[in-house]
Design an enzyme around this catalytic site. Structure first.
Site, mmCIF file in Angstrom:
data_model
loop_
_atom_site.group_PDB
_atom_site.id
_atom_site.type_symbol
_atom_site.label_atom_id
_atom_site.label_comp_id
_atom_site.label_asym_id
_atom_site.label_seq_id
_atom_site.Cartn_x
_atom_site.Cartn_y
_atom_site.Cartn_z
ATOM 1 C CB SER A 1 -0.944 -0.027 1.206
ATOM 2 O OG SER A 1 -1.881 1.018 1.125
ATOM 3 C CB THR A 2 1.316 4.103 2.345
ATOM 4 O OG1 THR A 2 -0.083 4.336 2.485
ATOM 5 C CG2 THR A 2 2.055 5.427 2.335
ATOM 6 C CG HIS B 1 -4.255 -1.072 -0.667
ATOM 7 N ND1 HIS B 1 -3.918 -1.110 0.667
ATOM 8 C CD2 HIS B 1 -4.871 -2.248 -0.936
ATOM 9 C CE1 HIS B 1 -4.336 -2.254 1.187
ATOM 10 N NE2 HIS B 1 -4.910 -2.967 0.236
ATOM 11 C CG MET C 1 -1.987 2.957 7.951
ATOM 12 S SD MET C 1 -2.328 4.729 8.058
ATOM 13 C CE MET C 1 -0.663 5.363 8.229
ATOM 14 C CG ASP D 1 -5.963 -5.763 2.555
ATOM 15 O OD1 ASP D 1 -6.564 -6.817 2.824
ATOM 16 O OD2 ASP D 1 -5.841 -5.307 1.399
#
Length: 351
Positions: free
Chosen positions: A171-172, A197, A290, A293
């Site tokens: 993600s991030t 994401h 973050m 998931d």
């Protein structure tokens, strides 16, 4: 600091952010050159940045910031086909996350999306941007669904096959991390399936950019695409991706479905499908991001006999998803970002 050539955006964003506890807008300026003047006086913790602006575009300004003094940047950009490519470049240049805005009804949209904007700024403030030289959960919906909402638990894969599969969730900070990993791979790497994401319409441009940089083929996944050595498939924004096995071949299913762990695509959905379809023939890797998931899905992969890795804390932009996966027992080993490519190639050798 808010940098946007729209007076309406500057006014509304400044008001919304100033109302949020613990957030203060130091400056709201119309273009990067004005921003540079203000930065000489006072440097903000987070910059909210438009992309298309007069005198200097946002990406040029972003690169300048990252080279001089890395600072968390949230891109607030209009979602169009052209904007998708531009924003993919911005993520590659070091932006932490994206908040999309429409061309019409802008003021009302910004007011309606105030929780998302505040959450994006708070997440950016915690990011380790020094690791950057990507879309986080905003206001949570009432229910947080698990992978059960898309794919049932249970089922066993074949004990052993000749082809290996690598599943990656991030993600991030993942856009830069994936670039570092995928550009290190040769054409004989195992087939790779990826959930990053990212908003709808951005993943195609992101995949195309990686494809231009990598020796392997990288593309946005399409329904029934085969998973073969030398190819990486990235789940399309806004849809889930699952791995399936038919005879001697792996392929992906791209499906609709509810948000899982507040994301679509969800890492947990992909990882569970890999546990069921590939089992011990897979390598699961959870990287910077973050939230949680992927933590449950990685544990399912490990329980199915797969090897599992996490990006280590020191090399993560945000040590959230890997930390939770380690906590739940789904991780065999944590490795630095620079070593993940070698681990993937080692997996191919095991086939």
């Amino acid at each position: 600091m808010v940098v946007d050539d729209s007076a309406v955006v500057r006014q509304v964003l400044a008001a919304l952010l100033n109302e949020a506890p613990g957030i203060e807008v130091l400056h709201a300026v119309a273009d990067p050159l004005l921003a540079i003047e203000r930065l000489r006086v006072q440097w903000p913790d987070v910059i909210v940045l438009d992309v298309e602006m007069p005198r200097m575009d946002g990406i040029t300004f972003l690169r300048k910031i990252m080279s001089e003094r890395p600072t968390p940047v949230v891109i607030c950009s209009t979602l169009t086909a052209k904007g998708a490519q531009t924003t993919a470049e911005a993520l590659a240049a070091g932006a932490v996350s994206i908040v999309t805005k429409p061309k019409l009804g802008l003021k009302q949209f910004l007011q309606d999306a105030s929780d998302d904007l505040v959450a994006a700024v708070r997440a950016a403030a915690k990011a380790n941007v020094k690791r950057l030289v990507q879309r986080e959960p905003a206001q949570a919906p009432p229910a947080k669904l698990t992978a059960d909402a898309v794919i049932a638990p249970g089922g066993r894969a074949m004990a052993q096959t000749t082809e290996r599969v690598v599943a990656i969730g991030t993600s991030t900070g993942g856009t830069q991390a994936l670039e570092e990993v995928l550009t290190s791979l040769s054409r004989v790497s195992p087939g790779i399936v990826i959930v990053q994401h990212m908003p709808e319409k951005f993943t195609a441009a992101f995949a195309a950019r990686l494809d231009s940089l990598c020796e392997i083929e990288v593309r946005e996944a399409r329904h029934n695409d085969r998973v073969v050595p030398g190819r990486a498939l990235i789940a399309p924004g806004g849809r889930h991706m699952l791995l399936r096995r038919s005879g001697a071949q792996y392929h992906v299913e791209v499906v609709e479905g509810p948000l899982v762990n507040r994301h679509r695509p969800s890492v947990d959905v992909l990882f569970r499908s890999v546990a069921k379809s590939a089992g011990a023939n897979a390598l699961g890797i959870i990287m910077t991001g973050m939230g949680d998931d992927g933590a449950a899905g990685l544990l399912e992969m490990r329980q199915a006999g797969a090897h599992t890795l996490a990006q280590d804390e020191r090399s993560c932009v945000v040590y959230g998803m890997p930390k939770e996966a380690v906590k739940r027992g789904g991780v065999e080993r944590s490795v630095p970002l620079q070593g993940i490519g070698a681990e993937i190639m080692r997996q191919m050798a095991m086939g």
